[in-house]
Design an enzyme around this catalytic site. Structure first.
Site, PDB file in Angstrom:
ATOM      1  N   TYR B 107       0.827  -1.204   0.000  1.00 28.24           N
ATOM      2  CA  TYR B 107       0.000   0.000   0.000  1.00 28.24           C
ATOM      3  C   TYR B 107       0.859   1.252   0.000  1.00 28.24           C
ATOM      4  CZ  TYR B 107      -4.378  -2.414   1.197  1.00 28.24           C
ATOM      5  OH  TYR B 107      -5.506  -3.190   1.189  1.00 28.24           O
ATOM      6  N   TYR B 146      -1.171  -9.951   0.491  1.00 30.45           N
ATOM      7  CA  TYR B 146      -0.114  -9.444   1.377  1.00 30.45           C
ATOM      8  C   TYR B 146      -0.243 -10.058   2.766  1.00 30.45           C
ATOM      9  CZ  TYR B 146      -3.710  -6.049   2.943  1.00 30.45           C
ATOM     10  OH  TYR B 146      -4.852  -5.462   3.407  1.00 30.45           O
ATOM     11  N   ARG B 156      -3.711 -11.781   3.389  1.00 31.40           N
ATOM     12  CA  ARG B 156      -4.997 -11.305   2.870  1.00 31.40           C
ATOM     13  C   ARG B 156      -5.159 -11.786   1.434  1.00 31.40           C
ATOM     14  NH1 ARG B 156      -8.256  -7.547   4.256  1.00 31.40           N
ATOM     15  NH2 ARG B 156      -9.637  -9.233   3.677  1.00 31.40           N
ATOM     16  N   HIS B 159      -7.717  -8.119  -2.698  1.00 30.31           N
ATOM     17  CA  HIS B 159      -8.995  -7.464  -2.422  1.00 30.31           C
ATOM     18  C   HIS B 159      -8.911  -5.985  -2.752  1.00 30.31           C
ATOM     19  CE1 HIS B 159      -6.604  -6.867   1.220  1.00 30.31           C
ATOM     20  NE2 HIS B 159      -7.276  -5.742   1.385  1.00 30.31           N
ATOM     21  N   HIS B 161     -10.805  -2.460  -1.383  1.00 30.03           N
ATOM     22  CA  HIS B 161     -11.710  -1.859  -0.400  1.00 30.03           C
ATOM     23  C   HIS B 161     -12.680  -0.936  -1.131  1.00 30.03           C
ATOM     24  CE1 HIS B 161      -9.253  -3.065   3.164  1.00 30.03           C
ATOM     25  NE2 HIS B 161      -8.258  -3.025   2.283  1.00 30.03           N
TER      26      HIS B 161
HETATM   27 FE   LIG Z   1      -6.413  -4.190   2.545  1.00 31.22          FE
END
Ligand SMILES: [Fe+3]
Lengths: 199, 241
Positions: B107, B146, B156, B159, B161
């Site tokens: 991110y 990640y 995870r 995905h 959000h």
């Molecule tokens: Fe996330």
């Protein structure tokens, strides 16, 4: 057998996670991407009424600040009118996003004090600001309200505060008068757990 | 002036409960007392609105909206679908915001320290308004899986959000979109905060070959459903609206 009701189901919520700021407040995440980042100006320049500052901190069940929380606010103008429900001052959005200081968890926002709004059954609601909290560890966004400590008479007859059976818990929604502004500390859990709403 | 009405009660058994022990962060961030149930008032059935002056046409193109020296690395995808309410009616002109990791699972956030690299050409966020029929579309790259600190070895699933408004503030929703066929979905403690497997299926976007751009981008379809509004056949709407 009966006919089938063909309603859809609401999409289930998932936590906003620790990086919610990328999507909703990218400058707080550390970068600039949009020409107009939304949520920084609740009132616009023309709003009438008393200018106020509201601040606070959100804490978890251990008493630690929730530094990655993102709060959205939604409120009426000083005349008690929500945008979309009547005429408001040009530029009055009534909505904003609040991100705390990542080091301390302290947050603050500037707005005007909302007027009272008519509730159900003709019962007037005391001035209040609607809050919606999302963060890592919060599976479904939490709704609550902020009322004002210097509106004792209006608060005493507010139909929502009145629904809170343990009277001492009503205080968890009432911001204290703090110098020139108001302060509301929100507890997700613990002795002073804030009253959260299923709205 | 919009005439908003009461909302259907939120089905709290379809949503994840606040306390979900396998998603450890929820343990100290979950209220212990019951929520106070309110009938809708103006405070819940009104909500902010947004227009085309709030956003830019490029905001929904994550391949281009942060490009500095070229396109971002990764699998080029289209994410499209509709925003509907529980009555099946489209929700037009509503703001949809997304954010995601880059193709490596990193991110662009000052608090993310995963060793996968930042992509200089990828911001990782986008936003758009649904059209008159509730349709929206984004172009982006497929996010990478990640790791995250919950158990020692949690990953995870890929995905995106998603944040959506609707017309009333009480319709406000944040959720996550997953990708058809990802074996990590079933193993994720955040996914599994949702108790009903049919509700989890509702968050898995389908591969949509009809919507791909041949030789350019693969497509996934993801419909989002917001709480329904009650009919106004009976005057059950709150006073003052
Ligand atoms: Fe996330």
């Amino acid at each position: 057998m009966v006919q089938k009701l063909d309603y859809l189901k609401e999409s289930p919520s998932q936590t906003a996670g620790p990086y919610v700021h990328i999507g909703l407040a990218p400058r707080a995440a550390g970068f600039d991407i949009y020409a107009r980042e939304l949520g920084h100006d609740i009132t616009g320049p023309n709003a009438k009424g008393e200018r106020i500052t509201v601040s606070g901190i959100v804490t978890d069940g251990t008493g630690a600040p929730v530094k990655d929380v993102l709060i959205e606010v939604w409120q009426a103008n000083a005349a008690g009118v929500y945008p979309g429900a009547g005429e408001v001052e040009p530029g009055f959005r009534g909505w904003g996003r609040v991100v705390p200081d990542f080091e301390t968890g302290e947050w603050t926002f500037d707005t005007v004090k909302p007027g009272p709004v008519m509730g159900r059954d003709g019962r007037m609601m005391a001035p209040h600001i609607n809050l919606w909290l999302v963060a890592r560890g919060i599976n479904t966004g939490l709704n609550t309200r902020l009322y004002f400590g210097d509106e004792e008479a209006a608060n005493a007859t507010d139909p929502v505060l009145d629904l809170i059976e343990p009277a001492h818990r009503r205080q968890t929604l009432i911001a204290s008068v703090d110098g020139s502004g108001y302060r509301l500390d929100i507890c997700l859990q613990g002795d002073n757990e804030t009253v959260f709403l299923d709205v | 002036m919009t005439r908003n009405t009461d909302l259907f009660q939120r089905d709290r058994e379809w949503h994840p409960p606040a306390l979900t022990r396998d998603y450890k962060t929820s343990v100290t961030r979950s209220p212990r007392y019951a929520l106070l149930s309110l009938q809708s008032s103006a405070s819940e059935i009104t909500g902010p609105t947004f227009g085309h002056s709030d956003i830019d046409p490029l905001d929904n193109d994550l391949l281009a909206n942060y490009a500095k020296t070229g396109a971002p690395i990764g699998e080029r995808i289209i994410v499209h679908g509709r925003v509907l309410d529980e009555n099946g009616r489209p929700v037009p002109n509503t703001l949809v915001e997304i954010w995601q990791a880059n193709a490596g699972g990193r991110y662009r956030h000052k608090n993310d320290s995963y060793l996968a690299p930042i992509d200089p050409n990828f911001g990782g966020c986008g936003r758009t308004l649904t059209d008159d029929n509730g349709f929206y579309v984004f172009r982006t790259v497929k996010p990478g899986a990640y790791p995250w600190r919950n158990w020692v070895n949690n990953w995870r699933p890929a995905h995106i959000h998603v944040s959506v408004f609707g017309t009333g503030f009480a319709q406000r929703l944040i959720t996550q979109m997953y990708f058809e066929g990802d074996p990590l979905i079933a193993k994720c403690p955040i996914v599994n905060t949702i108790p009903d497997p049919r509700a989890i299926d509702q968050l898995v976007a389908a591969l949509d070959l009809n919507a791909t751009v041949p030789l350019d981008s693969i497509a996934y379809k993801f419909d989002i459903v917001l709480r329904g509004q009650r009919s106004t056949f009976f005057e059950n709407r709150p006073e003052g609206n």
